[in-house]
Design an enzyme around this catalytic site. Sequence first.
Site, PDB file in Angstrom:
ATOM      1  CE  LYS A  60      -3.859  -2.294   2.396  1.00  0.00           C
ATOM      2  NZ  LYS A  60      -3.229  -3.542   2.838  1.00  0.00           N
ATOM      3  N   PRO A  65       4.620  11.350  -5.773  1.00  0.00           N
ATOM      4  CG  PRO A  65       3.375  12.362  -7.488  1.00  0.00           C
ATOM      5  CD  PRO A  65       3.859  12.589  -6.086  1.00  0.00           C
ATOM      6  CD  GLN A 183     -11.384 -10.605   7.354  1.00  0.00           C
ATOM      7  OE1 GLN A 183     -12.116  -9.607   7.321  1.00  0.00           O
ATOM      8  NE2 GLN A 183     -10.243 -10.663   6.698  1.00  0.00           N
TER       9      GLN A 183
END
Length: 226
Positions: A60, A65, A183
Amino acid sequence: MIEKNIIVALDDPLDYQDVLKVLDPKKCILKVGSIIFNYHGRKILDEVANYGFEIFFDIKFHDIPNTVSKSIESFKDYPIKLLTIHLSGGCSMIKSALDSSKNINAKCIGVSILTSLNEEESREIYNQEIVKTVSSMFDLAKKTDIDGVVCSPHELKLARDQLKNKIKITPGIRLSDSCSDDQSRVMGPKEAINLGATYLVIGRPITSHADKASAFEKIYQSIYEK
Ligand code: C5P
């Protein structure tokens, strides 16, 4: 349907070698995420590659940039099939990440918002409810022509509508008889594939099982059986 839909998550840095030994690289991809990567560094990528597996590098990336581009390109020698960035890095960052991913032959996948955020937190950060935030992130994914997105099973319909031909990677998958854990909004493998998931990320139902090979096989068969 593609040949390898299952991504097995290696999330335990001290107990992952059996997974490498018993799973078949022709049938699945392995996820190297921040837990195991921050513990072992690049040697975990070498180890996974040496067993013949392709890698879902779920780090992630989220930075300016130039930093994201150079970080991604530094992984050119590894068999990374898919990698993740945060879509909230914005248009320029996404485009740079996409170019750099192409340079290392990886698909660039965007994370919309963290599913751990609740409505209140989403409003605090984005000033709107979760579904609108996810939808505007998907718009950004479309505009930048990124290769795909990570989405919860319950966002698959939205992703299918907004991002028709894009890769969709979905965690939170459980067979109905598998153990209960943290979960909360889960879905079965076949159901998620039928709703448009390209890849399913599955960890503990396989990696914590006493018989990992047969746990994998049961899920695999549930997808491919007619
Ligand atoms: O063990 P389990 O099947 O829950 O593992 C799911 C994997 O998917 C983990 O690596 C987890 O970090 C990841 N994931 C998730 N939910 C998200 C995003 C990623 O469970 N929203």
